[in-house]
Every structure is written in C-alpha cells, then in structure tokens.
Design a protein around this motif. Structure first.
Motif, PDB file in Angstrom:
ATOM      1  N   ALA A 170     -15.809 -18.946  24.699  1.00 56.62           N
ATOM      2  CA  ALA A 170     -14.572 -18.195  24.462  1.00 56.62           C
ATOM      3  C   ALA A 170     -14.692 -16.748  24.939  1.00 56.62           C
ATOM      4  O   ALA A 170     -13.703 -16.152  25.364  1.00 56.62           O
ATOM      5  CB  ALA A 170     -14.197 -18.243  22.980  1.00 56.62           C
ATOM      6  N   ALA A 171     -15.889 -16.193  24.875  1.00 58.17           N
ATOM      7  CA  ALA A 171     -16.113 -14.812  25.328  1.00 58.17           C
ATOM      8  C   ALA A 171     -16.340 -14.735  26.832  1.00 58.17           C
ATOM      9  O   ALA A 171     -16.545 -13.645  27.372  1.00 58.17           O
ATOM     10  CB  ALA A 171     -17.300 -14.205  24.579  1.00 58.17           C
ATOM     11  N   GLY A 172     -16.322 -15.880  27.535  1.00 56.59           N
ATOM     12  CA  GLY A 172     -16.513 -15.892  28.984  1.00 56.59           C
ATOM     13  C   GLY A 172     -17.936 -15.624  29.413  1.00 56.59           C
ATOM     14  O   GLY A 172     -18.174 -15.064  30.486  1.00 56.59           O
ATOM     15  N   LEU A 173     -18.906 -16.036  28.598  1.00 55.72           N
ATOM     16  CA  LEU A 173     -20.300 -15.688  28.862  1.00 55.72           C
ATOM     17  C   LEU A 173     -21.101 -16.771  29.572  1.00 55.72           C
ATOM     18  O   LEU A 173     -22.218 -16.501  30.019  1.00 55.72           O
ATOM     19  CB  LEU A 173     -20.997 -15.339  27.536  1.00 55.72           C
ATOM     20  N   VAL A 174     -20.574 -17.977  29.674  1.00 57.74           N
ATOM     21  CA  VAL A 174     -21.345 -19.069  30.269  1.00 57.74           C
ATOM     22  C   VAL A 174     -21.773 -18.700  31.680  1.00 57.74           C
ATOM     23  O   VAL A 174     -22.910 -18.910  32.077  1.00 57.74           O
ATOM     24  CB  VAL A 174     -20.553 -20.388  30.224  1.00 57.74           C
ATOM     25  N   GLU A 175     -20.883 -18.132  32.437  1.00 57.26           N
ATOM     26  CA  GLU A 175     -21.212 -17.579  33.750  1.00 57.26           C
ATOM     27  C   GLU A 175     -20.742 -16.138  33.721  1.00 57.26           C
ATOM     28  O   GLU A 175     -19.567 -15.927  33.430  1.00 57.26           O
ATOM     29  CB  GLU A 175     -20.513 -18.369  34.862  1.00 57.26           C
TER      30      GLU A 175
END
Length: 125
Positions: free
Chosen positions: A84-89
């Motif tokens: 949800a925080a956009g941290l995967v990439e």
C-alpha cells in the motif's frame, strides 16, 4: 535501553498504550490482527512500525502463543502495508529487534519497515 525478551508482557509499554488509544499515532493500517503507524523518530524517509494486537513481547513469544490466524494475519498485514505504501519496488527492509543483543527497546513485538532510499549494508558495526 534494550529489554529482556523473555520477561512477561508489560501492558504499560508504549505500544500497548497506543493500542488502547491512550497515546496517539499516525496510523497507516489497522485490521483485527495488526496496527501499523509511522515511527515518531524515523530512521529512513519511510519508517513504519507494524505491531500485532495481541500481548507478545518478542517473535519467540508470538510464535509460541499466537494462533495460526493471528500469525497469518500479522504477516499479511506487514505485506499489505509495504504494498500500500508503494515499497515493493524499489524495495524495503524489515527489521525486528529481539532482546538485549538485538537492541529491542519496547517490550511488544514489532516489525520496522524502512524504505525511501538505499539502506546500505544489513548490519553496521
């Protein structure tokens, strides 16, 4: 000051107070099993803490006492918060400090999510 992760749960710790609503937090996610909020002293541009809602001192305590649904729910919550925080990439780091040698400061299991810049080597010192 690092704590002894084998001590009994102390419900006066800061995270227990946050869970009871006695101390405010900047919540980013909450479900039946976990609460996630921004760290008050961030160590990276993104620094989110994820805590189980149950009274667990450490990962060992959690693994020994939590039910399967609670364990799965907590792990899924950590993944949900990162996505949800956009941290995967481009990537992020998870850290759980346990006991004195691990420099655990709050006697409630918690996972740090660090992101927002290259984080350097895994261990310093």
């Amino acid at each position: 000051m690092p704590i002894d992760a084998t001590q009994p749960y102390d419900d006066s710790n800061v995270f227990a107070k946050i869970l009871r609503g006695e101390i405010p937090s900047r919540t980013v996610y909450e479900d039946d099993f976990a609460l996630a909020f921004h760290d008050i002293a961030p160590q990276a541009p993104t620094h989110i803490l994820v805590i189980p809602k149950g009274a667990y001192v450490s990962w060992d305590d959690f693994a020994a006492k939590a039910g399967d649904a609670e364990i799965a729910g907590f792990v899924r919550a950590v993944g949900h918060v990162a996505r949800a925080a956009g941290l995967v990439e481009p990537g992020y780091r998870l850290l759980a400090n346990i006991g004195g040698h691990g420099h655990q400061e709050v006697p409630h299991l918690h996972v740090h999510i660090f992101a927002g810049r290259p984080l350097g080597p895994m261990l310093a010192g």
